[in-house]
Design an enzyme around this catalytic site. Structure first.
Site, PDB file in Angstrom:
ATOM      1  N   VAL A  81      -9.335   9.642  -1.612  1.00 41.60           N
ATOM      2  CA  VAL A  81      -9.528   9.228  -0.219  1.00 41.60           C
ATOM      3  C   VAL A  81      -8.873  10.289   0.667  1.00 41.60           C
ATOM      4  CG1 VAL A  81      -9.105   7.417   1.474  1.00 41.60           C
ATOM      5  CG2 VAL A  81      -9.396   6.800  -0.944  1.00 41.60           C
TER       6      VAL A  81
ATOM      7  N   ASN B 268       0.809  -1.220   0.000  1.00 47.74           N
ATOM      8  CA  ASN B 268       0.000   0.000   0.000  1.00 47.74           C
ATOM      9  C   ASN B 268       0.846   1.276   0.000  1.00 47.74           C
ATOM     10  OD1 ASN B 268      -2.325   1.877   1.074  1.00 47.74           O
ATOM     11  ND2 ASN B 268      -0.731   1.901   2.664  1.00 47.74           N
TER      12      ASN B 268
ATOM     13  N   LYS C  26       1.583   4.464 -11.385  1.00 45.15           N
ATOM     14  CA  LYS C  26       0.468   3.578 -11.042  1.00 45.15           C
ATOM     15  C   LYS C  26       0.032   2.752 -12.252  1.00 45.15           C
ATOM     16  CE  LYS C  26      -0.071   4.674  -6.671  1.00 45.15           C
ATOM     17  NZ  LYS C  26       0.151   3.707  -5.597  1.00 45.15           N
TER      18      LYS C  26
ATOM     19  N   TYR D 139       2.964  10.510 -11.123  1.00 48.46           N
ATOM     20  CA  TYR D 139       2.113   9.652 -10.282  1.00 48.46           C
ATOM     21  C   TYR D 139       1.310   8.672 -11.144  1.00 48.46           C
ATOM     22  CZ  TYR D 139      -1.332   8.271  -6.768  1.00 48.46           C
ATOM     23  OH  TYR D 139      -2.123   7.542  -5.920  1.00 48.46           O
TER      24      TYR D 139
ATOM     25  N   THR E 261      -6.704  11.578   3.162  1.00 47.97           N
ATOM     26  CA  THR E 261      -5.495  11.118   3.875  1.00 47.97           C
ATOM     27  C   THR E 261      -4.461  12.251   3.826  1.00 47.97           C
ATOM     28  OG1 THR E 261      -4.290  10.319   1.929  1.00 47.97           O
ATOM     29  CG2 THR E 261      -5.842   8.768   2.910  1.00 47.97           C
TER      30      THR E 261
ATOM     31  N   SER F 253      -2.956   0.384  -6.289  1.00 44.70           N
ATOM     32  CA  SER F 253      -2.595   1.251  -7.412  1.00 44.70           C
ATOM     33  C   SER F 253      -3.443   2.520  -7.298  1.00 44.70           C
ATOM     34  CB  SER F 253      -2.839   0.494  -8.725  1.00 44.70           C
ATOM     35  OG  SER F 253      -2.490   1.288  -9.820  1.00 44.70           O
TER      36      SER F 253
HETATM   37  N1  LIG Z   1      -5.480   9.032  -0.865  1.00 37.47           N
HETATM   38  C1  LIG Z   1      -5.934   8.851  -2.091  1.00 37.47           C
HETATM   39  O1  LIG Z   1      -6.825   9.583  -2.571  1.00 37.47           O
HETATM   40  C2  LIG Z   1      -5.406   7.734  -2.940  1.00 37.47           C
HETATM   41  C3  LIG Z   1      -6.040   7.487  -4.159  1.00 37.47           C
HETATM   42  C4  LIG Z   1      -5.573   6.457  -4.967  1.00 37.47           C
HETATM   43  C5  LIG Z   1      -4.512   5.674  -4.542  1.00 37.47           C
HETATM   44  N2  LIG Z   1      -3.906   5.944  -3.346  1.00 37.47           N
HETATM   45  C6  LIG Z   1      -2.779   5.103  -2.967  1.00 37.47           C
HETATM   46  O2  LIG Z   1      -3.024   4.540  -1.694  1.00 37.47           O
HETATM   47  C7  LIG Z   1      -1.782   4.306  -1.027  1.00 37.47           C
HETATM   48  C8  LIG Z   1      -1.833   4.902   0.380  1.00 37.47           C
HETATM   49  O3  LIG Z   1      -2.009   6.287   0.227  1.00 37.47           O
HETATM   50  P1  LIG Z   1      -2.536   7.240   1.390  1.00 37.47           P
HETATM   51  O4  LIG Z   1      -3.410   8.227   0.728  1.00 37.47           O
HETATM   52  O5  LIG Z   1      -3.034   6.448   2.517  1.00 37.47           O
HETATM   53  O6  LIG Z   1      -1.163   8.002   1.725  1.00 37.47           O
HETATM   54  P2  LIG Z   1      -0.459   8.430   3.104  1.00 37.47           P
HETATM   55  O7  LIG Z   1      -1.462   8.727   4.151  1.00 37.47           O
HETATM   56  O8  LIG Z   1       0.520   9.473   2.715  1.00 37.47           O
HETATM   57  O9  LIG Z   1       0.312   7.098   3.525  1.00 37.47           O
HETATM   58  C9  LIG Z   1       1.430   6.638   2.842  1.00 37.47           C
HETATM   59  C10 LIG Z   1       2.081   5.534   3.666  1.00 37.47           C
HETATM   60  O10 LIG Z   1       3.211   5.055   2.919  1.00 37.47           O
HETATM   61  C11 LIG Z   1       4.352   5.057   3.770  1.00 37.47           C
HETATM   62  N3  LIG Z   1       5.543   5.312   2.962  1.00 37.47           N
HETATM   63  C12 LIG Z   1       5.745   6.329   2.087  1.00 37.47           C
HETATM   64  N4  LIG Z   1       6.980   6.281   1.579  1.00 37.47           N
HETATM   65  C13 LIG Z   1       7.575   5.177   2.122  1.00 37.47           C
HETATM   66  C14 LIG Z   1       8.865   4.591   1.995  1.00 37.47           C
HETATM   67  N5  LIG Z   1       9.802   5.128   1.199  1.00 37.47           N
HETATM   68  N6  LIG Z   1       9.138   3.468   2.696  1.00 37.47           N
HETATM   69  C15 LIG Z   1       8.205   2.926   3.517  1.00 37.47           C
HETATM   70  N7  LIG Z   1       6.968   3.437   3.676  1.00 37.47           N
HETATM   71  C16 LIG Z   1       6.662   4.556   3.002  1.00 37.47           C
HETATM   72  C17 LIG Z   1       4.092   6.184   4.777  1.00 37.47           C
HETATM   73  O11 LIG Z   1       4.765   5.931   6.005  1.00 37.47           O
HETATM   74  P3  LIG Z   1       6.092   6.676   6.533  1.00 37.47           P
HETATM   75  O12 LIG Z   1       6.014   8.104   6.138  1.00 37.47           O
HETATM   76  O13 LIG Z   1       6.045   6.412   8.010  1.00 37.47           O
HETATM   77  O14 LIG Z   1       7.209   5.936   5.869  1.00 37.47           O
HETATM   78  C18 LIG Z   1       2.593   6.041   5.005  1.00 37.47           C
HETATM   79  O15 LIG Z   1       2.354   5.067   6.001  1.00 37.47           O
HETATM   80  C19 LIG Z   1      -0.693   4.927  -1.910  1.00 37.47           C
HETATM   81  O16 LIG Z   1      -0.094   3.916  -2.695  1.00 37.47           O
HETATM   82  C20 LIG Z   1      -1.475   5.878  -2.794  1.00 37.47           C
HETATM   83  O17 LIG Z   1      -0.851   6.125  -4.036  1.00 37.47           O
HETATM   84  C21 LIG Z   1      -4.327   6.950  -2.527  1.00 37.47           C
END
Ligand SMILES: NC(=O)c1ccc[n+]([C@@H]2O[C@H](COP(=O)([O-])OP(=O)(O)OC[C@H]3O[C@@H](n4cnc5c(N)ncnc54)[C@H](OP(=O)(O)O)[C@@H]3O)[C@@H](O)[C@H]2O)c1
Length: 256
Positions: free
Chosen positions: A189, A94, A162, A158, A191, A144
């Protein structure tokens, strides 16, 4: 006949399973982690932020194993591998990031940063868990994004990372028919990742809602988990328009 009713079966699907989840310290990963820990799973949670990992450990001392690692580093997964148990039932990839390219100016360092975590870290995971399958993984999930269904302005890095990720796993799963693969394409989402966005995010949902949809999709072993459905329908419809119309729509967004 089994004494278990439908809700019992749902509640124990992940109980006692060894699950690796990346990106557990915020957003969607944190919400999935809470849900699975509540179901009694044993979670190996990976992220860089040690304090946030410790917070989860304090809440779930018996079932949560924090694994501090930077998965953008080439050695990231090697460090993780030494801390896992002998068998892993489920892998949920993730962790990810989003950085936008401004005004069409190609920034190679930015693109590499985004690909390092969104794509290459997940490819190294495939090498670790799927080549020879020494952990006996049975279920494998990759987060993704819906971003690749329709090219958006500033989304070059980005969206491409993906799109590459989805294609890679759609192809790779064909050679691993005994493993249940799910590829997740979320819309917006709420976040820390999207908190930085300065534009309207239609159909945005909470990370808890997203986690609920993902976990239910995994329990049904769905090949693709796409949500919210209306946003997905609109994006996929736009993606099927003739390229000249798609160009006009995208360009309109740049000029907004
Ligand atoms: N939010 C959206 O709208 C959305 C939409 C489509 C897809 N996504 C995908 O969903 C996934 C989660 O996104 P989110 O929105 O929940 O983002 P988020 O809140 O920023 O969380 C990202 C997570 O990834 C970890 N991370 C980032 N870089 C890292 C690294 N180099 N090594 C290890 N861990 C790492 C971060 O932890 P640390 O900083 O502690 O390392 C954090 O726990 C992502 O792949 C994102 O592309 C999100």
């Amino acid at each position: 006949m089994s004494d278990l009713n439908k809700n019992d079966v749902k509640a124990c699907y992940f109980a006692n399973k060894n699950i690796v989840i990346t990106g557990v310290t915020s957003g969607i990963g944190l919400s999935i982690t809470h849900l699975l820990l509540k179901q009694g799973a044993i979670v190996y949670g990976i992220a860089r932020n040690q304090d946030k990992l410790n917070d989860i450990k304090t809440k779930y001392p018996d079932n949560f194993i924090p694994v501090e690692a930077d998965l953008s580093d080439d050695s990231g997964w090697d460090d993780v591998a030494n801390k896992l148990s002998d068998s892993i039932d489920t892998v949920i990839l993730n962790a990810g990031t989003c950085e936008y390219m401004e005004n069409g100016l190609v920034d190679v360092d930015l693109i590499k940063r985004v690909f390092d975590i969104n794509f290459f870290a997940n490819i190294s995971a495939a090498k670790l868990f799927l080549n020879e399958n020494k952990w006996s993984v049975k279920q494998y999930c990759v987060v993704s994004s819906s971003a690749h269904f329709f090219a958006m302005p500033r989304g070059e890095a980005y969206g491409a990372s993906k799109a590459a990720l989805s294609y890679f796993y759609e192809s790779l799963q064909l050679s691993h028919p005994d493993i249940a693969f799910s590829i997740v394409h979320p819309g917006f989402v709420e976040t820390p990742l999207t908190d930085k966005n300065d534009f309207d995010m239609p159909f945005k949902i909470t990370s808890d809602k997203a986690a609920d949809i993902i976990v239910k999709g995994l329990m049904k072993k769905k090949k693709q988990i796409n949500f919210p459905w209306l946003f997905m329908f609109i994006l996929k419809t736009l993606g099927k328009l003739p390229s000249s119309l798609r160009y006009k729509l995208g360009k309109g967004m740049v000029e907004k």
